[in-house]
Each structure stands twice: as structure tokens, then as C-alpha cells.
Design a protein around this motif. Structure first.
Motif, PDB file in Angstrom:
ATOM      1  N   GLY A 277       0.814  -1.209   0.000  1.00 49.63           N
ATOM      2  CA  GLY A 277       0.000   0.000   0.000  1.00 49.63           C
ATOM      3  C   GLY A 277       0.846   1.257   0.000  1.00 49.63           C
ATOM      4  O   GLY A 277       0.495   2.254  -0.628  1.00 49.63           O
ATOM      5  N   ASN A 278       1.984   1.214   0.710  1.00 48.00           N
ATOM      6  CA  ASN A 278       2.858   2.387   0.779  1.00 48.00           C
ATOM      7  C   ASN A 278       3.712   2.522  -0.472  1.00 48.00           C
ATOM      8  O   ASN A 278       3.808   3.586  -1.071  1.00 48.00           O
ATOM      9  CB  ASN A 278       3.740   2.292   2.024  1.00 48.00           C
ATOM     10  CG  ASN A 278       4.550   3.553   2.248  1.00 48.00           C
ATOM     11  OD1 ASN A 278       5.639   3.706   1.704  1.00 48.00           O
ATOM     12  ND2 ASN A 278       4.020   4.456   3.049  1.00 48.00           N
ATOM     13  N   TRP A 279       4.331   1.440  -0.907  1.00 47.55           N
ATOM     14  CA  TRP A 279       5.288   1.511  -2.016  1.00 47.55           C
ATOM     15  C   TRP A 279       4.627   1.669  -3.372  1.00 47.55           C
ATOM     16  O   TRP A 279       5.278   2.122  -4.317  1.00 47.55           O
ATOM     17  CB  TRP A 279       6.171   0.264  -2.015  1.00 47.55           C
ATOM     18  CG  TRP A 279       7.227   0.300  -0.946  1.00 47.55           C
ATOM     19  CD1 TRP A 279       7.398   1.264   0.001  1.00 47.55           C
ATOM     20  CD2 TRP A 279       8.260  -0.662  -0.731  1.00 47.55           C
ATOM     21  NE1 TRP A 279       8.470   0.967   0.799  1.00 47.55           N
ATOM     22  CE2 TRP A 279       9.019  -0.216   0.373  1.00 47.55           C
ATOM     23  CE3 TRP A 279       8.616  -1.852  -1.342  1.00 47.55           C
ATOM     24  CZ2 TRP A 279      10.116  -0.927   0.860  1.00 47.55           C
ATOM     25  CZ3 TRP A 279       9.699  -2.555  -0.861  1.00 47.55           C
ATOM     26  CH2 TRP A 279      10.448  -2.097   0.237  1.00 47.55           C
ATOM     27  N   LEU A 280       3.348   1.327  -3.507  1.00 47.09           N
ATOM     28  CA  LEU A 280       2.663   1.475  -4.789  1.00 47.09           C
ATOM     29  C   LEU A 280       2.013   2.843  -4.955  1.00 47.09           C
ATOM     30  O   LEU A 280       1.353   3.093  -5.967  1.00 47.09           O
ATOM     31  CB  LEU A 280       1.597   0.390  -4.959  1.00 47.09           C
ATOM     32  CG  LEU A 280       2.109  -1.023  -5.202  1.00 47.09           C
ATOM     33  CD1 LEU A 280       0.961  -2.018  -5.205  1.00 47.09           C
ATOM     34  CD2 LEU A 280       2.897  -1.114  -6.503  1.00 47.09           C
ATOM     35  N   ASP A 281       2.184   3.726  -3.980  1.00 40.70           N
ATOM     36  CA  ASP A 281       1.584   5.046  -4.091  1.00 40.70           C
ATOM     37  C   ASP A 281       2.196   5.795  -5.268  1.00 40.70           C
ATOM     38  O   ASP A 281       3.419   5.828  -5.412  1.00 40.70           O
ATOM     39  CB  ASP A 281       1.792   5.843  -2.800  1.00 40.70           C
ATOM     40  CG  ASP A 281       0.815   7.001  -2.682  1.00 40.70           C
ATOM     41  OD1 ASP A 281       0.911   7.940  -3.504  1.00 40.70           O
ATOM     42  OD2 ASP A 281      -0.043   6.961  -1.795  1.00 40.70           O
TER      43      ASP A 281
END
Length: 529
Positions: A277-281
Motif C-alpha cells: 500500500g505504501n510503495w505502490l503510491d
């Protein structure tokens, strides 16, 4: 070149890959093969005059010759005749220089590099450690599957590699993290290869946009525009994990708010959901989770942040089902969808205004019985240029994505993938501009409810029997302005909902809600003829 050819002191065994300007070969030391001695004798007799001449070596130490059998090596051979510019050669030499400085068990070790003159061609050779295994891409393409625990382990190991190259000064940006550049070793661990696109973060910041390096589906927005950073590699790592989870290129998956949407496809553990969720922002500033901390979370050495768990709908489930939650971003979207689908909160505390604001452009006339309401065209709350700015930015980004995929000569489904986003952008722009060019009228009479919309483009009307009309409620719309959702009036009509007054002020909307509900109640009490 063919198997059995001698390059410097190495014998080519088989080709591993072929690029535009370079080929990769599995090789071994020529001194390790029985034919080497015979080859030396033939050379002395003049039968090997075509052997390549070794011009220079950038590494002073030669591989050990005393062992009867040495480990296989990888030769990456760059042929200057295959390129029309010096830029690929610069990238090739940069890869050699970078590999010389790296020392990590999951990165192939540099052995040596040298130049050759062979058959009138100048070739540049990089020799590095051979890492046994198959690429993640070939593993998945063969029909094999990964368990979620194994994916977490491999993503944690990749995070370790990224933490290492990110800790160097200046930091190193790989720029091409994808399933083809990850080797799955026989022991289940992964190694990162192909540093041909590597660049230090300082060079990337000072000279943006010089060379577009990367694989479609695995590069974030800032890398497409030429400003790759260490956080760009985090996106590539997360996109690679998505490929391992789904078996599909991330660009083929549905997206929402410019972000890969996994909610309808996967149930993930809290740790993996949080990292993805964080890295695909799409916004690199929101990729704040460091590679080192992500590795610790994936290994269970650190807990998932409380905020992430609190926003998950599985918070109330048992501990056995806690691991089967959707990604953090999906949970946020679910929460927002829930808010949007509910009537406006705090309704019992609303103080309905006794009259419209003095500067309101609404026209309300009693029909005795009934009510007439007109919302004239023109500038309204939220219909300013700032309101229409978002769809313009949206369409601009979609245009940029489409043109860049065409320039990169990506497969045709990549530009075709942008078609739904074009449609959504045009629809948003149309809905945002519509209030400025449309007169909207409501007629509430004993015969029913009639909504008329007229503009210089088109006219439309919606009519419902009074028995099919329910109550009017102020609700949040799906349109956001300045981090706040605009409100509109929703009237239950037939099997759907009739909306009115997007962008009106709260006082105007609540006044309309009160007047319309009072009038509907009166009309429904009238005796039917």
C-alpha cells in the motif's frame, strides 16, 4: 559469437540473453578445458591467428588459474558496431564501475572488465559472478506458484538489497526492478541482476530526463519524467511482488486514483498489505516506508503500524482471520465509499435555515399546491476554475502516459489501457462545466416531480409520479474540492436517486431539503381524484 569461442581467457558455453547492443554468455576459464592446451599448441603453429587480441583490462588481477575447475562466470559483451551513439557504451561502462564498488551476497560480484579488438570490431567485456537459478518471470510463466510467505521472504530480501544500495553515498538507483532482473536461486532466495540502467541519485537529480530506463508496468510516474530516485526502486519492488501474487503485469490490473487496485483480487497479510500500500503510491513523497523497516515488518520483526491496522475492515475479526485482510489502500477506499454512500452525518443537529441567503441565485415560487425551483446557469460554489482544475490535470496526466508508452514502444495494450481514463476525464470535465452552462428546474406538483435541464448543447427531462417520490436528503457527492467533498441534494425517485444543486452552499441545500420535504408531505396528503 558461438559456443566454444574464446573471449580473452574465457570460453563461451551458451548464450543467456541478447539485447540491442550487448549479449550475455555463460563461460568458464579457457585454462580449465582440456582443449586449452591443444589450442595453445595450434596458436604456436599459426593455426589460431584469428584469436582476439586483448587490449586492456580495467582490473589488474586475473582469475585464478591454478584450480582444475573454476566456477562458471557471466560475460556481458558489448559490441560498439551494434550502436549508433555513445550513450549505451556509457551505460555499459557505468554498470562495470558500479559493480566494482558493490559487495552484497544477493548481487553478482564483479570479477574483471576489459576491451577486445576482434575481426575489426571493438568489444567491451564485463565478467561477473554467475548466479544459478531462473528469473521470477520464467518461474511464473512456467505455471509455478508462490506461497504468500515465500513472496514476503523474497520481498524482504529485495528490500535488504535496496536498503544496501540506498545507504551508499551517493545512493544507487537501479531503475529497472522487474521480474526479469530477479533470479530465484535453488535455495529459494533471490538475487538482483542487470545493473545496466543503474544511476546514482545525484546524477538523476541534476540531469533529469536524459535517458528513460525501465520496464512498463514497473516504473512510477517520476521515473517516466526522468527523475528516478531511491523510492522509484521501491515502487518497482512492490510491482514485482504484485506480479508474483497475480501472475500478471501490474499495468494490466485495474487502477483507482492512479494506483494499482488489488481489493478485488487479493487478500493479504497485514505486513504485506501495508508495504504494498505504501510503495505502490503514485506520489513518491508518500512512499515514506524505508526499505530496512519494510524488511523488518515483512519478517515479523516489527509490528505493522497501528494506524494501518485501525483502518482495516478486518480489525473486528478474530486473530485467525486477521491475516486475510485487504491492502491498506483498499481499506481506505472502502471507508470513503461508506462515507459517501451514507447521508450526511450529524443530521439530527442540523438547524434548518428559515430563509435563503440574500445573495442566493435560487428562484423558489409556490404553485399552490406545489413548488417551483430554478437554479440558473452561471458561476456557482465549486464551479470556479479551481473546481475544473482536477479534471484538466487528470487529462494531462493521461495524455502524458499515453504518449510516453507510445514513445517507449510498449505493447499496444498499454496505450489502450488509458482509454477508460480518457473517458473518465472527459466525463468529469463535462460534469464540472455543466453547471455553468445549464439551467435546472424542478416542478413539484400533485401530478409528480419533473426535473428539466436546458443548455445550448442539449435539453433533458426526468419525470416521476408523486407516489414514486421519496424524501430529499443532503448528501456528500463524489466530487472533491480543496480536500473537502461537495454536497448535493438527493431525492428518492423511482428505483434511483435524482440529484440537484451540486456546489450549492450548505444553507441553500438544507433550506431546499426542508422546503421540498414539507411540500412532498402536503402533496401526498391531498385526496386523489
Amino acid at each position: 559469437m558461438n559456443p566454444g569461442d574464446i573471449i580473452g581467457t574465457y570460453v563461451l558455453d551458451r548464450r543467456l540473453g541478447k539485447g540491442v547492443t550487448a549479449s550475455t554468455w555463460l563461460a568458464h576459464l579457457a585454462q580449465d578445458t582440456p582443449s586449452a592446451a591443444a589450442g595453445n599448441e595450434r596458436s604456436e603453429n599459426g593455426a589460431a591467428e584469428n584469436q582476439p587480441e586483448r587490449i586492456s583490462a580495467t582490473h589488474p588481477e586475473s582469475p585464478p588459474n591454478n584450480a582444475p575447475t573454476s566456477p562458471p562466470v557471466v560475460l556481458k559483451i558489448f559490441d560498439l558496431a551494434e550502436t549508433s551513439s555513445w550513450k549505451p557504451l556509457d551505460q555499459f561502462k557505468r554498470e562495470a564501475e558500479i559493480l566494482r564498488t558493490l559487495n552484497h551476497p544477493r548481487i553478482p560480484k564483479y570479477i574483471e572488465s576489459f576491451d577486445l579488438a576482434q575481426g575489426g570490431h571493438f568489444e567491451f567485456v564485463l565478467v561477473m559472478q554467475y548466479i544459478e537459478g531462473e528469473t521470477i518471470e520464467s518461474h511464473v510463466s512456467s505455471g509455478k506458484k508462490f506461497t504468500e510467505a515465500h513472496i514476503e521472504q523474497m520481498l524482504a530480501e529485495l528490500a535488504d538489497i535496496l536498503a544496501y544500495i540506498g545507504s551508499l553515498r551517493p545512493p544507487i538507483v537501479h531503475r529497472d526492478i522487474n521480474p526479469r532482473n530477479l533470479i530465484l536461486q535453488p535455495d529459494g532466495h533471490v538475487a538482483l541482476v542487470d545493473f545496466s540502467g543503474v544511476q546514482d541519485a545525484i546524477r538523476s537529480a541534476l540531469y533529469p530526463g536524459a535517458t528513460l530506463v525501465g520496464t512498463a508496468g514497473y516504473i512510477p510516474v517520476e521515473q517516466v519524467s526522468g527523475r528516478a530516485t531511491h523510492r522509484s526502486d521501491l515502487y518497482g519492488a512492490a510491482a514485482t511482488a504484485v506480479f508474483m501474487l497475480t501472475g500478471r503485469n501490474p499495468a494490466e490490473l485495474p487502477m483507482r486514483n492512479l494506483k494499482i487496485d488489488l481489493s478485488g483480487l487479493l487478500y493479504l497479510s497485514p505486513g504485506l498489505a501495508y508495504v504494498l500500500g505504501n510503495w505502490l503510491d503514485p506520489d513518491q513523497d508518500r512512499r515514506f516506508l524505508s526499505a530496512a523497516k519494510a524488511a523488518a515488518i515483512l519478517r515479523g520483526e516489527e509490528p505493522v503500524p497501528t494506524a494501518a491496522l485501525a483502518s482495516s475492515p478486518s480489525n473486528a475479526r478474530s486473530s485467525e482471520n486477521t491475516r486475510n485482510i485487504e491492502s491498506l489502500q483498499s481499506s481506505r477506499r472502502a471507508l470513503i465509499s461508506h462515507i459517501l454512500s451514507e447521508p450526511d452525518t450529524g443530521r439530527e443537529s442540523v438547524d434548518y435555515p428559515a430563509e435563503l441567503p440574500s445573495d442566493s441565485r435560487l428562484e423558489i415560487q409556490p404553485l399552490d399546491p406545489g413548488l417551483y425551483i430554478k437554479l440558473p446557469r452561471g458561476k456557482r460554489a465549486g464551479s470556479s476554475s479551481g473546481f475544473a482544475f482536477f479534471p484538466i490535470v487528470w487529462l494531462g496526466f493521461v495524455f502524458f502516459w499515453t504518449t510516453m508508452t507510445l514513445r517507449m514502444r510498449a505493447p499496444m495494450f498499454f496505450p489502450l489501457f488509458s482509454i477508460p481514463f480518457w473517458i473518465a476525464g472527459v466525463a468529469m470535465l463535462k460534469s464540472f462545466l455543466k453547471p455553468s452552462i445549464t439551467d435546472t428546474e424542478l416542478f413539484i406538483t400533485p401530478d409528480g416531480l419533473l426535473k428539466k435541464s436546458s443548455s445550448f448543447i442539449s435539453n433533458s427531462a426526468q419525470q416521476y409520479a408523486i407516489s414514486d417520490v421519496g424524501t430529499a436528503k443532503v448528501q456528500r457527492s463524489s466530487v472533491q474540492l480543496n480536500n473537502r467533498y461537495l454536497k448535493e441534494l438527493a431525492i428518492e425517485a423511482g428505483t434511483g436517486t435524482l440529484t440537484f444543486g451540486l456546489g450549492l452552499s450548505d444553507r441553500e441545500l438544507y433550506y431546499l431539503e426542508k422546503r421540498i420535504n414539507e411540500e412532498l408531505e402536503k402533496l401526498k396528503k391531498l385526496p386523489r381524484e
